[in-house]
Design a protein around this motif. Sequence first.
Motif, short mmCIF file in Angstrom:
data_model
loop_
_atom_site.label_atom_id
_atom_site.label_comp_id
_atom_site.label_asym_id
_atom_site.label_seq_id
_atom_site.Cartn_x
_atom_site.Cartn_y
_atom_site.Cartn_z
N ALA A 72 0.83 -1.21 0.00
CA ALA A 72 0.00 0.00 0.00
C ALA A 72 0.86 1.25 0.00
CB ALA A 72 -0.91 -0.01 1.23
N ILE A 73 1.93 1.25 0.79
CA ILE A 73 2.83 2.41 0.85
C ILE A 73 3.44 2.67 -0.52
CG2 ILE A 73 5.06 3.20 1.75
CD1 ILE A 73 4.31 1.88 4.42
N LYS A 74 3.85 1.60 -1.20
CA LYS A 74 4.52 1.76 -2.49
C LYS A 74 3.55 2.09 -3.63
CE LYS A 74 8.79 1.64 -1.61
NZ LYS A 74 9.58 2.84 -1.90
N VAL A 75 2.32 1.60 -3.52
CA VAL A 75 1.34 1.88 -4.57
C VAL A 75 0.80 3.30 -4.44
CG1 VAL A 75 -0.97 1.28 -5.42
CG2 VAL A 75 0.69 -0.53 -4.92
N ALA A 76 0.52 3.73 -3.22
CA ALA A 76 0.00 5.09 -2.99
C ALA A 76 1.13 6.09 -3.20
CB ALA A 76 -0.56 5.21 -1.58
N THR A 77 0.79 7.29 -3.56
CA THR A 77 1.81 8.34 -3.70
C THR A 77 2.23 8.80 -2.32
OG1 THR A 77 0.16 10.12 -3.72
CG2 THR A 77 0.76 9.14 -5.84
N VAL A 78 3.38 9.49 -2.25
CA VAL A 78 3.88 9.96 -0.96
C VAL A 78 2.91 10.94 -0.30
CG1 VAL A 78 5.19 11.93 -1.88
CG2 VAL A 78 5.96 10.79 0.21
N ARG A 79 2.07 11.58 -1.10
CA ARG A 79 1.09 12.52 -0.56
C ARG A 79 0.04 11.81 0.30
NH1 ARG A 79 -0.76 17.66 -2.28
NH2 ARG A 79 0.49 17.50 -4.18
N TYR A 80 -0.28 10.56 -0.05
CA TYR A 80 -1.39 9.87 0.63
C TYR A 80 -0.98 8.55 1.30
CZ TYR A 80 -4.09 13.11 -2.23
OH TYR A 80 -4.59 14.24 -2.82
N CYS A 81 0.28 8.14 1.17
CA CYS A 81 0.67 6.81 1.66
C CYS A 81 0.42 6.65 3.16
CB CYS A 81 2.14 6.52 1.34
SG CYS A 81 3.33 7.57 2.21
N HIS A 82 0.57 7.74 3.92
CA HIS A 82 0.39 7.64 5.37
C HIS A 82 -1.08 7.37 5.74
CE1 HIS A 82 -0.53 11.71 4.24
NE2 HIS A 82 -0.83 12.10 5.46
#
Length: 489
Positions: A72-82
């Motif tokens: 999930a962290i790698k698929v989501a962008t850094v803007r929304y991974c958290h």
Amino acid sequence: MNMLSFLTKNRNDIIYLSLLLFSVGIGPRYRALKTVQAKKWVGTIVGLVLILIVSGYSAIHPILSAVLGIVAIKVATVRYCHIVAFFLMFGYLFFFRLADKFGLPLSSGQTNLIEMIIVLRVVGVAFEMNGSWLAVGKAKKDENKEQKEVKTKDDDFLEIINPSTEDLFHYSFNYIGLLTGPYYRYRTFDDYFHLPYSKYVDCFGFTINTLRMVPLYISLYLAFSNIWPLEYVLSEDHNNRNFLYRMLYPWALFAAFRQRIYSGMTLAESVCTSAGLGAYPVQGRNRTGHGPTVGYLKLKQMSEEEAKTTQYDFNTVESMEVWGCETVVTLRDSMKVWNKAVQYWVAMVVYKRFPIKPLKIHAALFVSVIWHGFHAGYFFCIYFCPFYLMAEDIYYKLYYKDATGQKKKIIGFIMWFLRSHSESYQAAAFLLLTFDRIWIYYSSVYHYWYGVWLAFLILGLVLNQLHRSKRPSKLKTDGDENKEEIVSN
């Protein structure tokens, strides 16, 4: 026969304790591994083996949840991974704890502890990644506006934290801190492999110093829990005791619980000190969970020669200040020295990042409760804290803050007693867990502490109001005296 019965009853705890001691014991050999890759893979393999030994078939839960979180962290962008990682990991935690509702067996308490640590790590690293991205973006804007003094207090986030999938895997499953904490950031984990501190810190000395009190904690736990067992508060015999005995029984329960936590947390810290993880030069003013709070980039540039002669501490992985837990006067201070690594995680991930300011404290408490579990006891225990603090803060400011000498000692003892009593009363709910069991005990003492607290709060509000009403006239008098003094001069 009694010994056999004891061993059978506490089989899982004994296995868990043995694995913690094993983790402490292999620290020097792990630290001596030559290459970064060897260290990472050996740490991960040992971690996975520990999960399998503790959990058996239930090992699928911590392993699968971590893998899903990493994806999930790698698929989501850094803007929304958290945000994605937070809801995914806590969603899985719900599923894990309600597995019996889906026709699956419930896991042991020890597997639950591992799952809790996995949640902290995966969610924590996602917030680190997002936080570093935000901080670097802010720093660039400040530089463009020629306002370099507006930079963050600690220049640690002026570099992007963006671990590879492999490194996220290693961070999630490394054996150090996996069984029962402490939580440490990905940055601390990465520094361990790339900075020279673990080579030169006195790991053996720190470990022995940390471990020396563990036999006492374990002995006290066994003594307290056998003399004053938890289940006794639900018995008819307990209800027939005098009120003072029933009222003070939670002191014994909470004392036993504290010794259990002290021994577990101290062993967990020893796993870190034995391996050298969390060691930083003292000039970094290192804080639990966070690591260096000043001059981080300068510390990263430290040469091997400087690293050999500098002084180190393991404050970054310190979870408990045992002496503070026993002696601090207020509940507010007690909360600061209890399970500090998890409190740091809650503060950084929830409190500081929650968008609605008036609800920050409630969001932090709610996440803390659901991270511990769904039982009513966690709500009774954790959610009562801010209400007690309301009354405590009033008396602290009115009578303790500016007191001196003998008066301060007497008031301090009274506040310590009330703080300890409140914690014991709340801990009874934490240990009894379910609403029906809590109701049995609280009914046996007529729910008296809520009444006492409410009376203290109302009295405190009245006294505070009286104090405020006197203050303006005093200030006015002081003002007139000052005027007269100025005129006469």
